[in-house]
Motif scaffolding. Sequence first.
Motif, PDB file in Angstrom:
ATOM      1  N   ASN A 202       8.980 -11.895  -1.328  1.00  0.00           N
ATOM      2  CA  ASN A 202       9.277 -10.498  -1.626  1.00  0.00           C
ATOM      3  C   ASN A 202       8.879  -9.632  -0.437  1.00  0.00           C
ATOM      4  O   ASN A 202       8.029 -10.021   0.371  1.00  0.00           O
ATOM      5  CB  ASN A 202       8.526 -10.045  -2.877  1.00  0.00           C
ATOM      6  N   LEU A 203       9.466  -8.450  -0.357  1.00  0.00           N
ATOM      7  CA  LEU A 203       9.224  -7.557   0.774  1.00  0.00           C
ATOM      8  C   LEU A 203       8.995  -6.148   0.255  1.00  0.00           C
ATOM      9  O   LEU A 203       9.777  -5.639  -0.563  1.00  0.00           O
ATOM     10  CB  LEU A 203      10.439  -7.563   1.713  1.00  0.00           C
ATOM     11  N   VAL A 204       7.926  -5.533   0.712  1.00  0.00           N
ATOM     12  CA  VAL A 204       7.700  -4.126   0.407  1.00  0.00           C
ATOM     13  C   VAL A 204       7.448  -3.399   1.716  1.00  0.00           C
ATOM     14  O   VAL A 204       6.642  -3.834   2.550  1.00  0.00           O
ATOM     15  CB  VAL A 204       6.531  -3.939  -0.594  1.00  0.00           C
ATOM     16  N   LEU A 205       8.169  -2.320   1.940  1.00  0.00           N
ATOM     17  CA  LEU A 205       8.090  -1.550   3.177  1.00  0.00           C
ATOM     18  C   LEU A 205       7.087  -0.415   3.025  1.00  0.00           C
ATOM     19  O   LEU A 205       6.943   0.161   1.940  1.00  0.00           O
ATOM     20  CB  LEU A 205       9.466  -0.973   3.526  1.00  0.00           C
ATOM     21  N   GLY A 206       6.420  -0.091   4.116  1.00  0.00           N
ATOM     22  CA  GLY A 206       5.488   1.021   4.040  1.00  0.00           C
ATOM     23  C   GLY A 206       4.516   1.046   5.191  1.00  0.00           C
ATOM     24  O   GLY A 206       4.596   0.255   6.135  1.00  0.00           O
ATOM     25  N   ASP A 207       3.570   1.972   5.111  1.00  0.00           N
ATOM     26  CA  ASP A 207       2.575   2.158   6.157  1.00  0.00           C
ATOM     27  C   ASP A 207       1.228   1.610   5.691  1.00  0.00           C
ATOM     28  O   ASP A 207       1.164   0.748   4.815  1.00  0.00           O
ATOM     29  CB  ASP A 207       2.491   3.638   6.549  1.00  0.00           C
ATOM     30  N   GLY A 208       0.154   2.137   6.281  1.00  0.00           N
ATOM     31  CA  GLY A 208      -1.176   1.643   5.934  1.00  0.00           C
ATOM     32  C   GLY A 208      -1.545   1.845   4.480  1.00  0.00           C
ATOM     33  O   GLY A 208      -2.274   1.036   3.893  1.00  0.00           O
ATOM     34  N   ARG A 209      -1.040   2.896   3.877  1.00  0.00           N
ATOM     35  CA  ARG A 209      -1.326   3.140   2.457  1.00  0.00           C
ATOM     36  C   ARG A 209      -0.684   2.066   1.586  1.00  0.00           C
ATOM     37  O   ARG A 209      -1.280   1.623   0.594  1.00  0.00           O
ATOM     38  CB  ARG A 209      -0.818   4.528   2.065  1.00  0.00           C
ATOM     39  N   THR A 210       0.517   1.632   1.957  1.00  0.00           N
ATOM     40  CA  THR A 210       1.180   0.554   1.226  1.00  0.00           C
ATOM     41  C   THR A 210       0.403  -0.742   1.381  1.00  0.00           C
ATOM     42  O   THR A 210       0.207  -1.486   0.418  1.00  0.00           O
ATOM     43  CB  THR A 210       2.612   0.375   1.746  1.00  0.00           C
ATOM     44  N   GLY A 211      -0.039  -1.000   2.613  1.00  0.00           N
ATOM     45  CA  GLY A 211      -0.835  -2.196   2.856  1.00  0.00           C
ATOM     46  C   GLY A 211      -2.127  -2.189   2.070  1.00  0.00           C
ATOM     47  O   GLY A 211      -2.553  -3.226   1.536  1.00  0.00           O
ATOM     48  N   ALA A 212      -2.759  -1.012   1.965  1.00  0.00           N
ATOM     49  CA  ALA A 212      -4.006  -0.920   1.198  1.00  0.00           C
ATOM     50  C   ALA A 212      -3.761  -1.206  -0.275  1.00  0.00           C
ATOM     51  O   ALA A 212      -4.547  -1.913  -0.931  1.00  0.00           O
ATOM     52  CB  ALA A 212      -4.620   0.467   1.376  1.00  0.00           C
ATOM     53  N   ALA A 213      -2.657  -0.692  -0.819  1.00  0.00           N
ATOM     54  CA  ALA A 213      -2.344  -0.959  -2.227  1.00  0.00           C
ATOM     55  C   ALA A 213      -2.111  -2.446  -2.467  1.00  0.00           C
ATOM     56  O   ALA A 213      -2.507  -2.992  -3.509  1.00  0.00           O
ATOM     57  CB  ALA A 213      -1.112  -0.153  -2.635  1.00  0.00           C
ATOM     58  N   LEU A 214      -1.493  -3.115  -1.510  1.00  0.00           N
ATOM     59  CA  LEU A 214      -1.257  -4.555  -1.640  1.00  0.00           C
ATOM     60  C   LEU A 214      -2.557  -5.335  -1.524  1.00  0.00           C
ATOM     61  O   LEU A 214      -2.828  -6.257  -2.309  1.00  0.00           O
ATOM     62  CB  LEU A 214      -0.265  -4.984  -0.553  1.00  0.00           C
ATOM     63  N   THR A 215      -3.384  -4.959  -0.568  1.00  0.00           N
ATOM     64  CA  THR A 215      -4.669  -5.633  -0.356  1.00  0.00           C
ATOM     65  C   THR A 215      -5.588  -5.501  -1.572  1.00  0.00           C
ATOM     66  O   THR A 215      -6.339  -6.415  -1.897  1.00  0.00           O
ATOM     67  CB  THR A 215      -5.355  -5.043   0.884  1.00  0.00           C
ATOM     68  N   GLU A 216      -5.496  -4.356  -2.237  1.00  0.00           N
ATOM     69  CA  GLU A 216      -6.399  -4.067  -3.351  1.00  0.00           C
ATOM     70  C   GLU A 216      -5.839  -4.492  -4.706  1.00  0.00           C
ATOM     71  O   GLU A 216      -6.513  -4.336  -5.725  1.00  0.00           O
ATOM     72  CB  GLU A 216      -6.706  -2.569  -3.364  1.00  0.00           C
ATOM     73  N   HIS A 217      -4.637  -5.064  -4.716  1.00  0.00           N
ATOM     74  CA  HIS A 217      -4.015  -5.423  -6.000  1.00  0.00           C
ATOM     75  C   HIS A 217      -4.762  -6.595  -6.637  1.00  0.00           C
ATOM     76  O   HIS A 217      -5.011  -7.610  -6.002  1.00  0.00           O
ATOM     77  CB  HIS A 217      -2.549  -5.790  -5.786  1.00  0.00           C
ATOM     78  N   GLU A 218      -5.059  -6.465  -7.897  1.00  0.00           N
ATOM     79  CA  GLU A 218      -5.884  -7.447  -8.596  1.00  0.00           C
ATOM     80  C   GLU A 218      -5.217  -8.821  -8.672  1.00  0.00           C
ATOM     81  O   GLU A 218      -5.894  -9.845  -8.741  1.00  0.00           O
ATOM     82  CB  GLU A 218      -6.191  -6.940 -10.017  1.00  0.00           C
ATOM     83  N   ASP A 219      -3.893  -8.869  -8.663  1.00  0.00           N
ATOM     84  CA  ASP A 219      -3.200 -10.141  -8.822  1.00  0.00           C
ATOM     85  C   ASP A 219      -2.890 -10.837  -7.500  1.00  0.00           C
ATOM     86  O   ASP A 219      -2.282 -11.914  -7.508  1.00  0.00           O
ATOM     87  CB  ASP A 219      -1.899  -9.935  -9.600  1.00  0.00           C
ATOM     88  N   VAL A 220      -3.286 -10.272  -6.392  1.00  0.00           N
ATOM     89  CA  VAL A 220      -3.093 -10.911  -5.081  1.00  0.00           C
ATOM     90  C   VAL A 220      -4.308 -11.790  -4.800  1.00  0.00           C
ATOM     91  O   VAL A 220      -5.437 -11.297  -4.685  1.00  0.00           O
ATOM     92  CB  VAL A 220      -2.899  -9.862  -3.967  1.00  0.00           C
ATOM     93  N   GLN A 221      -4.072 -13.087  -4.679  1.00  0.00           N
ATOM     94  CA  GLN A 221      -5.178 -14.036  -4.577  1.00  0.00           C
ATOM     95  C   GLN A 221      -5.633 -14.301  -3.144  1.00  0.00           C
ATOM     96  O   GLN A 221      -6.737 -14.813  -2.932  1.00  0.00           O
ATOM     97  CB  GLN A 221      -4.768 -15.367  -5.223  1.00  0.00           C
ATOM     98  N   LEU A 222      -4.801 -14.005  -2.183  1.00  0.00           N
ATOM     99  CA  LEU A 222      -5.158 -14.179  -0.769  1.00  0.00           C
ATOM    100  C   LEU A 222      -4.361 -13.178   0.042  1.00  0.00           C
ATOM    101  O   LEU A 222      -3.180 -12.944  -0.236  1.00  0.00           O
ATOM    102  CB  LEU A 222      -4.852 -15.604  -0.286  1.00  0.00           C
ATOM    103  N   VAL A 223      -5.004 -12.588   1.049  1.00  0.00           N
ATOM    104  CA  VAL A 223      -4.329 -11.696   1.994  1.00  0.00           C
ATOM    105  C   VAL A 223      -4.423 -12.315   3.375  1.00  0.00           C
ATOM    106  O   VAL A 223      -5.528 -12.591   3.868  1.00  0.00           O
ATOM    107  CB  VAL A 223      -4.948 -10.285   2.002  1.00  0.00           C
TER     108      VAL A 223
END
Length: 482
Positions: A202-223
């Motif tokens: 999957n692909l989500v476009l964005g800046d640092g704020r988008t990256g922070a939301a992805l990094t902080e997502h509870e269901d993401v098991q590894l970054v």
Amino acid sequence: METLQNFIGGRWEEPVGEDVVAVVDPATEEAVAYFRAGNAEDVDRAVSAAVTAQPAWAAFTVAERVNSINAWADEIAVHATELAELECREMGRPIAIGRSFIEGAAAGLKAASEQALTYPFAETVTGPGPAGERTDIVRHALGATAVITPWNFPVVMVLGALGPLLAAGNTVVVKPSERSPVSTVRLLELASSSGLPAGVLNLVLGDGRTGAALTEHEDVQLVHFTGSVAAGRAVGTATGRRLRRCVLELGGKDAVLIDAGVDPVATGQAVAFGAFVNSGQICTSMERIYVHERVANEFVEALVAAARTFTLGDGTDPGTVLGPLVDARQRETVRRHVQDAVDKGATVRTGGTAPERPGYFFPATVLTDVDDTMLVMTEETFGPIAPVAVVSSFEEGLARAAASRYGLAATVYTDDPEHIAAAARLPVGVVWVNQWQGGGPERLYEPARDSGMGATGARAAYDAATRPAAVHLAATAPTTGR
């Protein structure tokens, strides 16, 4: 003009976020694409798609997953020139150079995924217990993971991270840099057309704020993050707070050591390539050069001569060797580092001044009379700058090379076995001897100091992409006693 979209669950979707971002061609300073930066809702949709798709993907056999990934890799290789053209438009790299990197990355994706065929996803260990007792170690996929990539290698960095993650049975959400997302969008189109199941990638476009939301997502098991030290610290903090894994490859200030016994002319030409290719915008670019005084004059003359062959221009021109820097901000960093060195006594042997023309260009620059108080010797420059310090011995060069807060890689030119052994102890992830870059698919390493954390490559990448569980079997089953 292209308007970019997210790719979620096998479908192209307009981002929900309202902030519009322009992608600018650094050679012309003109916008080539636009997109709306994804927000937390976009991220949640992408992660949910990855979570939903993961059990079915993990249920594929390893061979089925590898075949699916390799079909995509083959499609990438066919479209390498097209992808290189897109990279040229978004970050300036000359097309011929970009194509070679992409072809190598497609081959690397196949090699990395095929390592899954021999990786021990299940193995049995025995101990000193009763006969017949054993423990099975089973390695499970983590689940939904995230890959956040930088602007300097939009295609290569995505492909370099994905092989082990996907082949191990994980699904992935990719967040490319807002400076260079166009080629990554095309990568996802090729993944879809080559048959990779919906939701696996999957692909989500964005800046640092988008990256922070992805990094902080509870269901993401590894970054898996590649980028600046400051951003890497934020990723590490966020994943640590959630007790999730991260692999960080951050900045570098890679040293080069040139011993007394080498050919100074050939070495000067080799160092020019390592310092200037991709306009110096590589984490492992040669950014600090320590040359033995016995060969220093000839080396510098060869380096300067080679630097002058790196002709500036638009990367669409086949005669261009040195494209622009990615944007005005990066060019200003390079200019500031050069000016700081000159103010403190450095000598500009060639280059040193940005040309008066459209585009974010800066020439291949050689500095001498530098010392380790200057920004070009202490901070990541990320530009076509080769600062040269003369040392009286290999030991002095080794000590100065080790005295850095970074620890990504180093390159050593020597014919002395004792010096090679000493260089192997440098506090860095990779040491190259008598050539820059190189190493087969079995290579693994971990950056040191501020250059990152988490071993990667070969088995280490699969270890990071899986969670081991122990299943202990007793020698006999309990009986009823009847």
